[in-house]
Design a protein around this motif. Structure first.
Motif, short mmCIF file in Angstrom:
data_model
loop_
_atom_site.label_atom_id
_atom_site.label_comp_id
_atom_site.label_asym_id
_atom_site.label_seq_id
_atom_site.Cartn_x
_atom_site.Cartn_y
_atom_site.Cartn_z
N THR A 33 14.05 45.04 12.78
CA THR A 33 14.01 46.41 12.29
C THR A 33 13.15 46.47 11.03
O THR A 33 12.67 45.43 10.56
CB THR A 33 15.43 46.92 11.94
N ASP A 34 12.99 47.64 10.48
CA ASP A 34 12.24 47.80 9.24
C ASP A 34 12.93 47.09 8.07
O ASP A 34 12.30 46.73 7.10
CB ASP A 34 12.07 49.28 8.89
N GLN A 43 16.92 41.35 17.19
CA GLN A 43 16.14 42.58 17.09
C GLN A 43 15.53 42.64 15.70
O GLN A 43 16.18 42.31 14.71
CB GLN A 43 17.03 43.80 17.29
#
Length: 118
Positions: free
Chosen positions: A7-8, A5
Motif C-alpha cells: 500500500t502507500d 499487499q
C-alpha cells in the motif's frame, strides 16, 4: 509464506498461521463443535486443543489471493454432522474473507471424533 499487499503506507503480510487461527476460532464458535484436534492425530481424540493452539487443528494453503483450508474437529454426539459441517464451512469462509479480503475457495471439515457432552 503469507499473502502480501503493498500500500502507500507500507506492506501488509497475512501469514498462514494467522489465517489458521482465524479459521480455528470461527470453527469452535459453531454449534455442535466440541473443539479442534491436532492435524494428523491418529491415536483417537485424546487431546482437544485450547484457545491458544487452535491453529494446530487447521491446515492452510495459499495460492495467490485464494486460500484452501482443512479443519480437524470433534463434534457433539447427537448433532446432524452434515449440517454442522456445512455451517462450519460457511462460517469459516465468511470470517476469513471478511477479516483478510482473501478468497476461501475451499474449506474441508474432517470429523475426527464425537464426544458426549453432559
Amino acid at each position: 509464506m503469507g499473502e502480501s499487499q503493498q500500500t502507500d503506507y507500507g506492506k501488509i503480510e497475512i501469514t498462514e498461521e494467522a489465517l489458521a487461527t482465524i479459521a480455528g476460532a470461527a470453527a469452535v464458535r459453531c454449534y455442535g463443535i466440541v473443539g479442534m484436534v491436532p492435524r494428523g492425530l491418529r491415536q483417537g481424540v485424546s487431546e482437544i486443543l485450547g484457545k491458544d493452539d487452535l491453529n494446530k487443528g487447521v491446515e492452510v494453503r495459499q495460492e495467490g489471493s485464494n486460500v484452501k483450508i482443512d479443519l480437524w474437529v470433534v463434534m457433539c454426539y447427537g448433532v446432524k454432522m452434515a449440517e454442522v459441517a456445512r455451517n462450519v464451512m460457511e462460517t469459516v469462509r465468511y470470517e476469513v474473507e471478511k477479516m483478510t479480503g482473501l478468497h476461501a475457495i475451499e474449506v474441508n471439515v474432517n470429523v475426527v471424533g464425537v464426544r458426549i457432552i453432559k
